[in-house]
Design an enzyme around this catalytic site. Structure first.
Site, PDB file in Angstrom:
ATOM      1  N   GLN A 118       1.958  -5.674  -3.332  1.00 41.03           N
ATOM      2  CA  GLN A 118       2.282  -5.838  -1.907  1.00 41.03           C
ATOM      3  C   GLN A 118       3.681  -5.243  -1.634  1.00 41.03           C
ATOM      4  O   GLN A 118       4.126  -4.392  -2.381  1.00 41.03           O
ATOM      5  CB  GLN A 118       2.203  -7.295  -1.466  1.00 41.03           C
ATOM      6  CG  GLN A 118       0.799  -7.873  -1.497  1.00 41.03           C
ATOM      7  CD  GLN A 118       0.420  -8.454  -2.835  1.00 41.03           C
ATOM      8  OE1 GLN A 118       1.202  -9.079  -3.496  1.00 41.03           O
ATOM      9  NE2 GLN A 118      -0.818  -8.249  -3.248  1.00 41.03           N
TER      10      GLN A 118
ATOM     11  N   GLY B  19      -4.300  -3.567  -4.617  1.00 42.69           N
ATOM     12  CA  GLY B  19      -5.330  -2.547  -4.852  1.00 42.69           C
ATOM     13  C   GLY B  19      -4.621  -1.267  -5.207  1.00 42.69           C
ATOM     14  O   GLY B  19      -4.286  -0.486  -4.339  1.00 42.69           O
ATOM     15  N   HIS B  20      -4.322  -1.090  -6.460  1.00 41.00           N
ATOM     16  CA  HIS B  20      -3.562   0.088  -6.866  1.00 41.00           C
ATOM     17  C   HIS B  20      -4.515   1.200  -7.283  1.00 41.00           C
ATOM     18  O   HIS B  20      -5.393   0.992  -8.106  1.00 41.00           O
ATOM     19  CB  HIS B  20      -2.623  -0.253  -8.018  1.00 41.00           C
ATOM     20  CG  HIS B  20      -1.543  -1.211  -7.616  1.00 41.00           C
ATOM     21  ND1 HIS B  20      -0.634  -1.741  -8.487  1.00 41.00           N
ATOM     22  CD2 HIS B  20      -1.227  -1.716  -6.402  1.00 41.00           C
ATOM     23  CE1 HIS B  20       0.185  -2.533  -7.830  1.00 41.00           C
ATOM     24  NE2 HIS B  20      -0.165  -2.547  -6.569  1.00 41.00           N
TER      25      HIS B  20
ATOM     26  N   ASP C 284       0.816  -1.222   0.000  1.00 41.99           N
ATOM     27  CA  ASP C 284       0.000   0.000   0.000  1.00 41.99           C
ATOM     28  C   ASP C 284       0.849   1.270   0.000  1.00 41.99           C
ATOM     29  O   ASP C 284       0.407   2.317   0.480  1.00 41.99           O
ATOM     30  CB  ASP C 284      -0.948   0.055   1.209  1.00 41.99           C
ATOM     31  CG  ASP C 284      -1.736  -1.218   1.381  1.00 41.99           C
ATOM     32  OD1 ASP C 284      -2.299  -1.681   0.385  1.00 41.99           O
ATOM     33  OD2 ASP C 284      -1.782  -1.754   2.504  1.00 41.99           O
TER      34      ASP C 284
ATOM     35  N   LYS D  12       2.325   2.319  -4.952  1.00 42.26           N
ATOM     36  CA  LYS D  12       3.024   1.837  -6.145  1.00 42.26           C
ATOM     37  C   LYS D  12       2.261   2.154  -7.410  1.00 42.26           C
ATOM     38  O   LYS D  12       2.836   2.494  -8.430  1.00 42.26           O
ATOM     39  CB  LYS D  12       3.239   0.318  -6.061  1.00 42.26           C
ATOM     40  CG  LYS D  12       4.163  -0.090  -4.937  1.00 42.26           C
ATOM     41  CD  LYS D  12       4.267  -1.594  -4.813  1.00 42.26           C
ATOM     42  CE  LYS D  12       2.976  -2.239  -4.357  1.00 42.26           C
ATOM     43  NZ  LYS D  12       2.535  -1.902  -3.013  1.00 42.26           N
TER      44      LYS D  12
HETATM   45  P1  GDP Z   1      -0.395   0.575  -3.763  1.00 36.99           P
HETATM   46  O1  GDP Z   1      -1.077  -0.706  -3.493  1.00 36.99           O
HETATM   47  O2  GDP Z   1       1.040   0.551  -3.331  1.00 36.99           O
HETATM   48  O3  GDP Z   1      -0.566   1.079  -5.163  1.00 36.99           O
HETATM   49  O4  GDP Z   1      -1.041   1.645  -2.827  1.00 36.99           O
HETATM   50  P2  GDP Z   1      -2.594   2.034  -2.730  1.00 36.99           P
HETATM   51  O5  GDP Z   1      -3.048   2.537  -4.027  1.00 36.99           O
HETATM   52  O6  GDP Z   1      -3.375   0.981  -2.071  1.00 36.99           O
HETATM   53  O7  GDP Z   1      -2.486   3.149  -1.628  1.00 36.99           O
HETATM   54  C1  GDP Z   1      -2.031   4.337  -1.897  1.00 36.99           C
HETATM   55  C2  GDP Z   1      -3.140   5.314  -1.603  1.00 36.99           C
HETATM   56  O8  GDP Z   1      -2.545   6.536  -1.371  1.00 36.99           O
HETATM   57  C3  GDP Z   1      -4.090   5.545  -2.764  1.00 36.99           C
HETATM   58  O9  GDP Z   1      -5.350   5.908  -2.284  1.00 36.99           O
HETATM   59  C4  GDP Z   1      -3.447   6.701  -3.513  1.00 36.99           C
HETATM   60  O10 GDP Z   1      -4.345   7.468  -4.274  1.00 36.99           O
HETATM   61  C5  GDP Z   1      -2.917   7.479  -2.360  1.00 36.99           C
HETATM   62  N1  GDP Z   1      -1.697   8.215  -2.614  1.00 36.99           N
HETATM   63  C6  GDP Z   1      -0.625   7.834  -3.380  1.00 36.99           C
HETATM   64  N2  GDP Z   1       0.344   8.759  -3.275  1.00 36.99           N
HETATM   65  C7  GDP Z   1      -0.116   9.721  -2.430  1.00 36.99           C
HETATM   66  C8  GDP Z   1       0.437  10.920  -1.892  1.00 36.99           C
HETATM   67  O11 GDP Z   1       1.568  11.281  -2.165  1.00 36.99           O
HETATM   68  N3  GDP Z   1      -0.340  11.624  -1.017  1.00 36.99           N
HETATM   69  C9  GDP Z   1      -1.585  11.229  -0.662  1.00 36.99           C
HETATM   70  N4  GDP Z   1      -2.262  11.981   0.195  1.00 36.99           N
HETATM   71  N5  GDP Z   1      -2.149  10.108  -1.150  1.00 36.99           N
HETATM   72  C10 GDP Z   1      -1.420   9.372  -2.005  1.00 36.99           C
END
Ligand code: GDP
Length: 432
Positions: free
Chosen positions: A228, A40-41, A13, A16
């Site tokens: 992950q 869940g990207h 999370d 990515k």
């Molecule tokens: P992933 O599984 O690594 O892709 O991560 P997720 O998408 O589950 O979680 C990242 C969450 O943080 C998502 O809701 C993104 O829109 C949000 N997000 C990503 N980068 C940033 C950031 O720099 N600031 C904020 N506030 N939210 C972010």
């Protein structure tokens, strides 16, 4: 021949999806190499009508770029219903995905209906010893891959082959279902259920190890998208509180079928703080008001499950461990904006374990559970960072914090993210 792996440097999370989407602009192929729809990207992209949010569980995050080839490699496990739902949801928004744009490996394993049932049955039966799986059948599907009981895309595409495979595996799977008190399955019902999926999947099916290997050899820019995080790797994470696949950069080689030399850059994604979903050790976890604030400001609820995420301070000992495994060429620090407003920000610089100072985390779950963080305290900042686009425009405290993170981890920073939107990003060094 620029290739780049995007890997979670923490417990998943990390953001990515956003980073992959950003890098995807610069590359030709975007390849998912492990995991399933437990990822869940979240992408937030303005295609001219204001910011639109897209949550992808299975499709590679490059899918919003129509001129790129997205690949689901053999290391990914595929839930056909989820795949089709994601394609349908994109189609409903006018985003068509042609077969040439999405290639799915013939050797990728299919998450069968009984995998979900076994997953839920096991988790229900395990009482207090729950791993906190997403209950989507991912673990049981990987177990069947290793146990040589799997059903692959290529089996689905040939009815006689599928029948042979089902006849071979169903008795064994029924024994497990019976033991878990779940309804048994029949070869005929499964074959009938899978027939429409096979038809829809067929145009996308391909030999992706040749496709990606040839692309790399031809000097195409290939981005490998991890799901992950490193600390959840089945071999190197906080076992047994891990996911069922190899999440590290090494997972690319087995998950796609490309040689180690096909990996050039490795970008580690880490939040400016830390989170973890589900059970398992998490040394810097906060149970106080600071933790609640990180959760509220960072919207720390799972994109797949909606579960509240456990929140804590940045853990350099854990990221150093991730660096040791992945050899990051750069870091992408996400969610720096979430730290605005804290009077003080803490960073775990090392642990105390059994009277010793430990610079690099010992990921053994029992050792990590007993590891006590050694914190350094940094001054916070009040300014909103979401509109900042240049490093010089950050408050001095935020700049100092970033400098400290890069120093502690021993890795330069490629990207700083200050909001969910694609535009809310500072690219300090291009990986391609
Ligand atoms: P992933 O599984 O690594 O892709 O991560 P997720 O998408 O589950 O979680 C990242 C969450 O943080 C998502 O809701 C993104 O829109 C949000 N997000 C990503 N980068 C940033 C950031 O720099 N600031 C904020 N506030 N939210 C972010």
């Amino acid at each position: 021949m620029p290739t780049c792996v995007v890997v979670g440097a923490q417990w998943g999370d990390e953001g990515k999806g956003k980073v992959v989407d950003l890098f995807a602009e610069e590359c030709d192929y975007i390849v998912r190499y492990q995991g399933g729809n437990n990822a869940g990207h979240t992408l937030v992209v303005d295609r001219g009508n204001g910011p639109e949010k897209t949550v992808l569980h299975l499709l590679p995050s490059g899918i919003l770029h129509p001129d790129k080839v997205c690949v689901i490699a053999r290391g990914v496990v595929i839930d056909c219903d989820v795949l089709f739902r994601e394609l349908d949801a994109l189609a409903a928004r006018g985003i068509g995905v042609a077969p040439a744009q999405l290639r799915i490996d013939l050797d990728a394993h299919i998450i069968m209906p009984y995998h979900r049932d076994i997953d839920l049955g096991r988790e229900a039966a395990s009482g207090d010893a729950k791993i906190g799986t997403t209950g989507r059948g991912i673990g049981p599907c990987y177990e069947d891959m290793i146990g040589r009981r799997g059903i692959r895309v290529r089996d689905l595409l040939e009815p006689s082959r599928l029948l042979d495979r089902l006849q071979a595996v169903v008795p064994d799977r029924n024994a497990t279902l019976r033991w878990l008190g779940r309804p048994e399955v029949t070869v005929e019902a499964l074959a009938a259920q899978l027939a429409p999926a096979a038809e829809r999947l067929a145009p996308f099916a391909a030999d992706c190890r040749s496709l990606v290997g040839d692309a790399w050899r031809a000097g195409k820019r290939v981005l490998f998208e991890g799901a992950q995080g490193t600390l959840l790797d089945v071999g190197h994470g906080t076992y047994p509180f891990v996911t069922s696949s190899y999440t590290t950069s090494a997972g690319v080689c087995v998950g796609v079928g490309v040689p180690p030399r096909a990996i050039e850059k490795v970008v580690g994604i880490t939040k400016a703080y830390a989170t973890r979903v589900g059970a398992g050790p998490f040394p810097t976890e906060l149970f106080d008001e600071d933790g609640a604030q990180l959760r509220a400001r960072g919207q720390e609820f799972g994109a797949t499950t909606g579960r509240p995420r456990r929140c804590g301070w940045f853990d350099a000992a854990a990221v150093r461990y991730a660096h040791r495994l992945n050899d990051f060429t750069g870091l992408a620090i996400t969610k720096l904006d979430v730290l605005s407003g804290f009077d003080e920000i803490k960073v775990c610089v090392a642990y105390h374990l059994d009277g010793q100072r430990l610079e690099v985390a010992d990921a053994d779950a029992v050792s990590l559970q007993r590891s006590v963080p050694i914190y350094e305290t940094w001054p916070g900042w009040k300014q909103d960072l979401t509109a900042v686009r240049r490093l010089e425009d950050f408050p001095a405290a935020a700049r100092a914090y970033l400098e400290r993170l890069t120093e502690l981890c021993g890795v330069p920073i490629d990207v700083v993210s200050v909001g969910p939107d694609r535009a809310q990003t500072l690219v300090l060094r291009q990986p391609f």
